[in-house]
Design a protein around this motif. Structure first.
Motif, PDB file in Angstrom:
ATOM      1  N   THR A 186       0.938  -1.271  -0.008  1.00  0.00           N
ATOM      2  CA  THR A 186      -0.101  -0.046  -0.038  1.00  0.00           C
ATOM      3  C   THR A 186       0.910   1.264  -0.200  1.00  0.00           C
ATOM      4  OG1 THR A 186      -0.238  -0.056   2.577  1.00  0.00           O
ATOM      5  CG2 THR A 186      -2.032  -1.138   1.060  1.00  0.00           C
ATOM      6  N   ARG A 187       1.887   1.193   0.543  1.00  0.00           N
ATOM      7  CA  ARG A 187       3.028   2.483   0.812  1.00  0.00           C
ATOM      8  C   ARG A 187       3.217   2.568  -0.542  1.00  0.00           C
ATOM      9  NH1 ARG A 187       4.910   0.307   5.960  1.00  0.00           N
ATOM     10  NH2 ARG A 187       6.627  -0.662   4.453  1.00  0.00           N
ATOM     11  N   LYS A 188       3.814   1.148  -1.392  1.00  0.00           N
ATOM     12  CA  LYS A 188       4.382   1.549  -2.472  1.00  0.00           C
ATOM     13  C   LYS A 188       3.312   2.243  -3.771  1.00  0.00           C
ATOM     14  CE  LYS A 188       6.465  -0.943  -6.539  1.00  0.00           C
ATOM     15  NZ  LYS A 188       6.908  -2.357  -6.908  1.00  0.00           N
ATOM     16  N   GLU A 189       2.151   1.723  -3.541  1.00  0.00           N
ATOM     17  CA  GLU A 189       1.039   2.295  -4.410  1.00  0.00           C
ATOM     18  C   GLU A 189       0.505   3.698  -4.247  1.00  0.00           C
ATOM     19  OE1 GLU A 189      -2.388  -0.257  -3.531  1.00  0.00           O
ATOM     20  OE2 GLU A 189      -1.570  -1.964  -4.832  1.00  0.00           O
ATOM     21  N   ASP A 192       3.519   5.536  -5.701  1.00  0.00           N
ATOM     22  CA  ASP A 192       3.233   5.550  -7.267  1.00  0.00           C
ATOM     23  C   ASP A 192       2.222   6.498  -7.625  1.00  0.00           C
ATOM     24  OD1 ASP A 192       5.590   3.682  -7.315  1.00  0.00           O
ATOM     25  OD2 ASP A 192       4.042   1.800  -7.726  1.00  0.00           O
ATOM     26  N   ALA A 193       1.280   6.579  -6.758  1.00  0.00           N
ATOM     27  CA  ALA A 193       0.080   7.580  -7.305  1.00  0.00           C
ATOM     28  C   ALA A 193       0.412   8.937  -7.046  1.00  0.00           C
ATOM     29  CB  ALA A 193      -1.394   6.890  -6.300  1.00  0.00           C
ATOM     30  N   ALA A 194       1.296   9.308  -6.148  1.00  0.00           N
ATOM     31  CA  ALA A 194       1.499  10.745  -5.499  1.00  0.00           C
ATOM     32  C   ALA A 194       2.163  11.276  -6.753  1.00  0.00           C
ATOM     33  CB  ALA A 194       2.358  10.621  -4.475  1.00  0.00           C
ATOM     34  N   PRO A 195       3.374  10.978  -7.418  1.00  0.00           N
ATOM     35  CA  PRO A 195       3.840  11.442  -8.521  1.00  0.00           C
ATOM     36  C   PRO A 195       2.857  11.778  -9.673  1.00  0.00           C
ATOM     37  CG  PRO A 195       5.437   9.835  -7.688  1.00  0.00           C
ATOM     38  CD  PRO A 195       3.927   9.606  -7.064  1.00  0.00           C
ATOM     39  N   SER A 196       1.982  10.800  -9.926  1.00  0.00           N
ATOM     40  CA  SER A 196       1.148  11.029 -11.251  1.00  0.00           C
ATOM     41  C   SER A 196       0.233  11.898 -10.867  1.00  0.00           C
ATOM     42  CB  SER A 196       0.679   9.670 -11.608  1.00  0.00           C
ATOM     43  OG  SER A 196      -0.197   9.094 -10.397  1.00  0.00           O
TER      44      SER A 196
END
Length: 199
Positions: A186-189, A192-196
């Motif tokens: 979940t931290r990785k998702e 990954d979602a924050a920069p986009s």
């Protein structure tokens, strides 16, 4: 007296020529094999080669035959494989005397539908299903620091209690590892979602 000596010499020459002419091709091939290989080969049957090859199918048959030609014993060759894990490959001169052994392809067994052989790939089993923890995955709420709470187990009185305690500790460790993995995913998702979302 001279005629007797000539007769004896003539008789000896005739005997030698007769023996040479009637000698079997086996002895000449044996002589050529020993001169080619550098040692006198022992008698080796295909049964001996097959016996060792059935015990050690990864060892090539030519290596087995070459070692058997040297030792002449199935036991010695088998012990050599057990001690060293391999047999020396025959030198190139070996193949001038003995033809190369062709390995026949192994026939594959086709199983009728609905039946499986030992060759079919089995689905990978995860730890949750192996230890039957499916019902505990939903209700478990471990934090990553909970693995410190496991600590040392108390020594139980009976072996059954000790085994149950061990199984419970295994289950707790597996569930804690699962929770840590889910938290990491979940931290990785999120990262990954924050920069986009910022672009």
């Amino acid at each position: 007296m001279g005629e007797v000596v000539n007769a004896i010499v003539a008789f000896a020459v005739i005997v030698i020529i007769f023996r040479w002419a009637t000698s079997s091709s086996d002895s000449s091939s044996r002589r050529s094999a020993s001169s080619t290989l550098g040692f006198r080969p022992k008698n080796v049957t295909q049964e001996m080669v097959n016996q060792i090859h059935s015990m050690f199918p990864t060892i090539p048959q030519d290596n087995i035959r070459y070692d058997l030609l040297r030792t002449g014993s199935v036991e010695i060759t088998s012990n050599k494989i057990l001690e060293r894990g391999y047999l020396d490959a025959p030198p190139p001169a070996y193949f001038t005397v003995y033809s190369r052994t062709e390995v026949p392809p192994q026939p594959r067994q086709v199983a009728p539908q609905g039946q499986s052989t030992g060759l079919a790939p089995t689905p990978k089993e995860n730890l949750i299903s192996r230890y039957k923890l499916q019902d505990r995955t939903v209700s478990s709420t471990f934090s990553p620091e909970d693995h410190l709470a496991f600590g040392k187990a108390n020594w139980e009185d009976s072996s059954e209690k000790r085994e149950a305690s061990l199984q419970e500790r295994k289950a707790q460790m597996i569930l804690a590892a699962r929770q840590r993995l889910l938290a990491q995913q979940t931290r990785k998702e999120e990262t990954d979602a924050a920069p986009s979302s910022s672009s």
